[in-house]
Each structure stands twice: as structure tokens, then as C-alpha cells.
Design an enzyme around this catalytic site. Structure first.
Site, PDB file in Angstrom:
ATOM      1  N   GLU A 137       0.824  -1.209   0.000  1.00  0.00           N
ATOM      2  CA  GLU A 137       0.000   0.000   0.000  1.00  0.00           C
ATOM      3  C   GLU A 137       0.861   1.262   0.000  1.00  0.00           C
ATOM      4  OE1 GLU A 137      -3.653  -1.947   2.602  1.00  0.00           O
ATOM      5  OE2 GLU A 137      -2.058  -0.830   3.617  1.00  0.00           O
ATOM      6  N   GLU A 375     -11.675  -3.424  -1.926  1.00  0.00           N
ATOM      7  CA  GLU A 375     -11.020  -4.592  -1.324  1.00  0.00           C
ATOM      8  C   GLU A 375     -11.440  -4.683   0.131  1.00  0.00           C
ATOM      9  OE1 GLU A 375      -6.422  -5.935  -0.260  1.00  0.00           O
ATOM     10  OE2 GLU A 375      -6.808  -4.548  -1.893  1.00  0.00           O
TER      11      GLU A 375
END
Length: 406
Positions: A137, A375
Site C-alpha cells: 500500500e 477490497e
């Protein structure tokens, strides 16, 4: 179900410098193809380990990567190219954003090696996702398991986390930023209202020496030093992400690439705690310090209350838009987490606004013409009817173009 997403771990495919081993990814791809599915590839330049859901089969970054990067750092110390927190703890999960220029040739070598190996499999590849930080991320490892405070213990959820900018390279970068903005040391002194008796002195330009006090007193918002510091902290991360994604677009999205036309993806986390609370139909904002420590929003823009500015997410999404504009042949997509979570998760103290954050981020992404895929953050909620309802509601938000990844 149309595709399977798997990590292509750097620590497994390049065990020694410049020597690649594709045996496990070959087996993965064959199993996926045999099931009649497509492959969503995550080029994982991060460690497996230290995050929620990581098991005992951890995969560290290749040792040769740290050795090579450290040899290029000013002090020749590996800590220079790693994230170092306000408590002095080093993260081994991802190369520091202040070392991205040093690491970019290694990232590119991995990308090109993957493309050379699997160019003939392009029809079976649905997306190539490029990791930009810990857990893949675009964020700092501000709340990861490597870090802890001597006073409070672990800095994990739902605390503000910890700043990650205390390495040698970060210090050099911050000083360069300050001098570049204000011209010289005296300009910095005047802007930051520093004591004339102790400044000008280059050693005075540094991240907060007491970050707990810095955040407690809201210096990040109400002092010019604090606003400048947060601007530098976030822009350092975003600049790193832009460089890596731009390289991916160059490698995979060029006209002569075997992967031209295949989506290029990246992950942005939903840091949904320390945000505030819902009172009726209104949101009462909290400190948002977890998002600040993770490097996602700024304090200088006065945009937290402005719905038209994405409640703070306009600048980071603008970076993705710039990268998208460079890509003629491939679409850039963002994966955003916490779609399955509701507001108020884990009680009042957590100050979680997960569902609200999903709506804010999705709306601003749509405003900028950026495609978002959702997600779920945690696997445990996969059996919850409410979680699935929340995910479906996110897919139906007005003016959004999103898909779902579980």
C-alpha cells in the site's frame, strides 16, 4: 469469480542479485489457467510479514537489495534506506521513500524480468498491481508490528501510529525541503518563529523531537513548522509512489510492451480510525492523526471539511491522475480497502468512520476520473451478511466505477 490475485514476492523470485527463479509463479499460473481463470499479479516489492493476516511463512526482502542500497547511502548504513520511526525502530518491510531514487533501477529490473518471463501469457493476465509500500500500500508503516513506544507499547490500531521519518536520508531531505522553500536558514527561522539566539543552525531543521507533544498540541495544524513538516512528509511518500508507478507505466504500458492494454494497479489503504464520529447525519471530525502518520492527507490545504476536495484526499488522488495521463495504452486503477466495514467499528475510542471514508474516497476518485476497485480489509468478515451489504452498497455509489476484490 473471474480472476485470482497472487503476490509475486521479490524475496522469492530474485534470491540472489540479478538471478531470477520463477518456479513457484510458473506453478501458480498453471493452476489458475487450468481453472479457467485469469491472473491478477501483485509485484510485491514488500516483505510478507508484519501485517494483519501474514502467517508464519514470511518472505523478507532479498538481502542483496539492502546491501546494494546501503552501499549507495551517504553513511553506508542500512538504516538510511529503511524507515526509522520516532522511537528509533527500523522497518524492513519496504525500501524507504527517501531511497526510491536509489532503488528504482532494482524495481525496474524486477518489472522487466517479469515481463520477459510472462510476455506470452498476456491474454491470461488481467492486471499488474505494483506495490508501493508495506502490505503493498502507498503508506508509511506507521502502525505495523515492528514499532512500539517505550511508554505505551505497540503503536498498532487504533492509535495514531508513529512517524517514520527519522533516518539519515529523511533528515537530509527535510533540510533540503525547508531551505528550498524559504531560501536560507534565516528564512526558515522567520517562517517557523524560531529562537534567534539558537538559529540559524542546520541541526535545528529536523522532524519533531517529541512527536507525542507535537500531535497533542496540534502543532501539525496550528504552526507553520507543523504544516510544512506534514507537507514534506506526505509529498515525500506521494513522490515515491509517482516515480514507481510511472516506471511501471513505462515498462508495461508502452506501445511495444506485451502487456500494453492490461490494467496497472496500486493500493491505497483505508486508514479509518482517529477520524471522528457520526452524530445523526453529520460527521464530527477528530484529529485524523492516524491518516497523517500514514502519509495520506495534509494539514495545509484546509480541505478536511470540504466535500468538493475529497475531505483531504484530493492531493493524493491528483498524483494518480497525473500518472494516468502518462499512460496511453493501459488504465490505472486504485484498490481501496475497508469496503466491508461500518462506521463506529470497535467503539467510541477507535473513532472509526470506515464507511464514510469509502464514500469520501470513491466520490473524489470519480470526480477526478480515476477507477477504484474495492477490497475487504479483513478476511474474518467474509461470513458477515452486513459486510457484504456494505461492499455492495459501495459498488452502487453514484458516479463511481468500481469492482470488488475479496
Amino acid at each position: 469469480m473471474t480472476a485470482i490475485s497472487t503476490d509475486v514476492w521479490w524475496g522469492l523470485i530474485e534470491p540472489s542479485n540479478g538471478v531470477f527463479n520463477w518456479s513457484y509463479t510458473d506453478r501458480l499460473l498453471q493452476a489458475i489457467k487450468s481453472a479457467g481463470l485469469h491472473w491478477v499479479v501483485i509485484l510485491s516489492m514488500h516483505q510478507c510479514g508484519g501485517n494483519v493476516g501474514d502467517g508464519s511463512n514470511d518472505v523478507p526482502l532479498p538481502r542483496h537489495v539492502w546491501d546494494e542500497l546501503a552501499s549507495k547511502a551517504p553513511s553506508r548504513l542500512v538504516s538510511d534506506v529503511q524507515y526509522v520511526s520516532e522511537y528509533g525502530n527500523q522497518s524492513v518491510e519496504y525500501v524507504s521513500c527517501w531511497a526510491t531514487d536509489l532503488a528504482l533501477p532494482l524495481f525496474e529490473r524486477m518489472m522487466r524480468a517479469f515481463q520477459q518471463r510472462y510476455a506470452g501469457e498476456a491474454p491470461f493476465i488481467k492486471e499488474i498491481n505494483v506495490s508501493l509500500g508495506p502490505a503493498g500500500e502507498l503508506r508509511y508503516p506507521s502502525y505495523n508490528s515492528h514499532d512500539f513506544s517505550p511508554k505505551t507499547g505497540r503503536v498498532a490500531y487504533p492509535t495514531r501510529g508513529a512517524l517514520q521519518c527519522y533516518s539519515g536520508l529523511a533528515l537530509i531531505s527535510f533540510r533540503s525541503f525547508a531551505i528550498g522553500k524559504y531560501g536560507d536558514l534565516d528564512g526558515v527561522r522567520r517562517a517557523w518563529l524560531m529562537d534567534e539566539k539558537t538559529v540559524p543552525d542546520i541541526d535545528a531543521i529536523r522532524p519533531p523531537s517529541d512527536a507525542d507533544y507535537f500531535f497533542k498540541m496540534r502543532h501539525c495544524e496550528n504552526m507553520q513548522y507543523g504544516r510544512d513538516f506534514i507537507d514534506w512528509y506526505t509529498c515525500s511518500l506521494w513522490s515515491s509512489g509517482e516515480k514507481i508507478l510511472s516506471k511501471a507505466v513505462e515498462v508495461f504500458g508502452s506501445a511495444d510492451s506485451a502487456f500494453a492494454g492490461i490494467d496497472i494497479g496500486a493500493k491505497v489503504p483505508g486508514i479509518h480510525w482517529c477520524m471522528g464520529a457520526r452524530v445523526g447525519n453529520s460527521v464530527v471530525l477528530g484529529s485524523r492523526q492516524a491518516e497523517l502518520c500514514a502519509g495520506l492527507i495534509q494539514t495545509s490545504q484546509n480541505d478536511w471539511d470540504a466535500d468538493r476536495d475529497g475531505r483531504g484526499y484530493r492531493p493524493i488522488l491528483s498524483m494518480f491522475k497525473r500518472v494516468q495521463q502518462k499512460s496511453v495504452h493501459s488504465r490505472l486503477v486504485i484498490h481501496f480497502t475497508c469496503l466491508e466495514m461500518d462506521d463506529g467499528r470497535d467503539g467510541v475510542e477507535a473513532q472509526s468512520l470506515a464507511r464514510t471514508l469509502v464514500r469520501w474516497f470513491g466520490k473524489e476518485a470519480a470526480h477526478q476520473g480515476i477507477v477504484v476497485k474495492g477490497e475487504n480489509a479483513l478476511a474474518g468478515t467474509v461470513y458477515s451478511r452486513r459486510a457484504w451489504k456494505l461492499m455492495r452498497s459501495a459498488l452502487k455509489l453514484p458516479h463511481t466505477r468500481v469492482g470488488l476484490k475479496v
